[in-house]
Design a protein around this motif. Structure first.
Motif, mmCIF file in Angstrom:
data_model
loop_
_atom_site.group_PDB
_atom_site.id
_atom_site.type_symbol
_atom_site.label_atom_id
_atom_site.label_comp_id
_atom_site.label_asym_id
_atom_site.label_seq_id
_atom_site.Cartn_x
_atom_site.Cartn_y
_atom_site.Cartn_z
ATOM 1 N N SER A 18 -21.853 6.000 -74.093
ATOM 2 C CA SER A 18 -22.032 7.359 -74.601
ATOM 3 C C SER A 18 -23.260 7.440 -75.502
ATOM 4 O O SER A 18 -24.104 8.334 -75.335
ATOM 5 C CB SER A 18 -20.777 7.784 -75.367
ATOM 6 O OG SER A 18 -20.958 9.061 -75.935
ATOM 7 N N ARG A 21 -26.472 7.074 -73.412
ATOM 8 C CA ARG A 21 -26.859 8.305 -72.701
ATOM 9 C C ARG A 21 -27.601 9.282 -73.616
ATOM 10 O O ARG A 21 -28.539 9.953 -73.191
ATOM 11 C CB ARG A 21 -25.627 8.988 -72.099
ATOM 12 C CG ARG A 21 -25.153 8.377 -70.804
ATOM 13 C CD ARG A 21 -24.074 9.219 -70.130
ATOM 14 N NE ARG A 21 -22.861 9.354 -70.927
ATOM 15 C CZ ARG A 21 -21.860 8.478 -70.942
ATOM 16 N NH1 ARG A 21 -21.911 7.395 -70.203
ATOM 17 N NH2 ARG A 21 -20.800 8.696 -71.691
ATOM 18 N N GLU A 22 -27.196 9.353 -74.876
ATOM 19 C CA GLU A 22 -27.828 10.256 -75.835
ATOM 20 C C GLU A 22 -29.256 9.834 -76.181
ATOM 21 O O GLU A 22 -30.021 10.651 -76.703
ATOM 22 C CB GLU A 22 -27.024 10.307 -77.134
ATOM 23 C CG GLU A 22 -25.658 10.924 -77.006
ATOM 24 C CD GLU A 22 -24.831 10.749 -78.279
ATOM 25 O OE1 GLU A 22 -25.402 10.431 -79.346
ATOM 26 O OE2 GLU A 22 -23.606 10.939 -78.193
ATOM 27 N N ASN A 23 -29.611 8.584 -75.897
ATOM 28 C CA ASN A 23 -30.893 8.055 -76.347
ATOM 29 C C ASN A 23 -31.774 7.529 -75.223
ATOM 30 O O ASN A 23 -32.761 6.841 -75.481
ATOM 31 C CB ASN A 23 -30.635 6.964 -77.390
ATOM 32 C CG ASN A 23 -30.060 7.555 -78.651
ATOM 33 O OD1 ASN A 23 -30.789 8.103 -79.456
ATOM 34 N ND2 ASN A 23 -28.738 7.497 -78.798
ATOM 35 N N THR A 27 -34.001 11.353 -70.954
ATOM 36 C CA THR A 27 -33.354 12.584 -71.415
ATOM 37 C C THR A 27 -33.968 13.141 -72.696
ATOM 38 O O THR A 27 -33.573 14.212 -73.136
ATOM 39 C CB THR A 27 -31.847 12.361 -71.656
ATOM 40 O OG1 THR A 27 -31.676 11.423 -72.724
ATOM 41 C CG2 THR A 27 -31.155 11.862 -70.403
#
Length: 188
Positions: A18, A21-23, A27
């Motif tokens: 998780s 994915r944020e980093n 993205t």
């Protein structure tokens, strides 16, 4: 309150994914990447589980949520993440003190990430100090690659004690191979 620990459960591995994915570089805006850094490789649950079964990952958790991590890889996990194979191949052909990197016992940093809410708190250093405390009695040094365009990460690695050994180019980026000598004192 943030506490440091080793990965133990599927929930821990899901927390890593998780935060990862944020980093991910893919993205984030260019401005975010330039100011905050990024991670390049997206792992899957199976890869993290295999890596964990060989050596536990170091985690920072707040209220059971993963807010930082350092992934652990060894020479035994070189084939687990295909995008990491060029790094391991680089180790096959690189030397420290006239000895191939793979002739030592390196602990390979599979990736490091600190969540946005924890940046600037010293957590990066604490994660790596825990990594060293956990693995320095078994492994000679920590080694990894950092994208040369990831200025924040490269500077943070050097602050902790990593030294640049050399650079190389793969299909994604130009990279610096950085090493943190724990026991041999060969990196002055």
């Amino acid at each position: 309150m943030v506490h440091l620990c080793l990965s133990q459960s599927t929930a821990d591995l899901e927390g890593i994914l998780s935060l990862q994915r944020e980093n991910l570089s893919s993205t984030l805006s260019q401005e975010e990447k330039d100011k905050q850094g990024f991670v390049t490789i997206q792992h899957n649950p199976e890869q993290l589980q295999v890596m964990h079964s060989i050596a536990s990952h170091v985690l920072a958790k707040e209220n059971d949520q993963v807010v930082g991590y350092v992934l652990a890889m060894t020479l035994a996990s070189r084939e687990v993440v295909p995008l990491m194979v060029p790094l391991f191949e680089n180790f096959d052909n690189s030397e420290i003190e006239s000895k191939k990197i793979t002739d030592y016992k390196p602990m390979v940093v599979g990736q490091v990430c600190v969540g946005k809410s924890q940046r600037g708190t010293g957590l990066f250093d604490k994660l790596y100090n825990t990594y060293r405390e956990e693995y320095a009695t078994t492994y000679d040094f920590a080694i990894t690659s950092v994208a040369l365009s990831n200025y924040r990460s490269l500077a943070a690695h050097q602050r902790v004690g990593f030294k640049i050994l050399h650079t190389f180019q793969d299909s994604l980026h130009p990279w610096a191979i950085v090493c943190w000598d724990w026991n041999s004192n060969f990196l002055k």
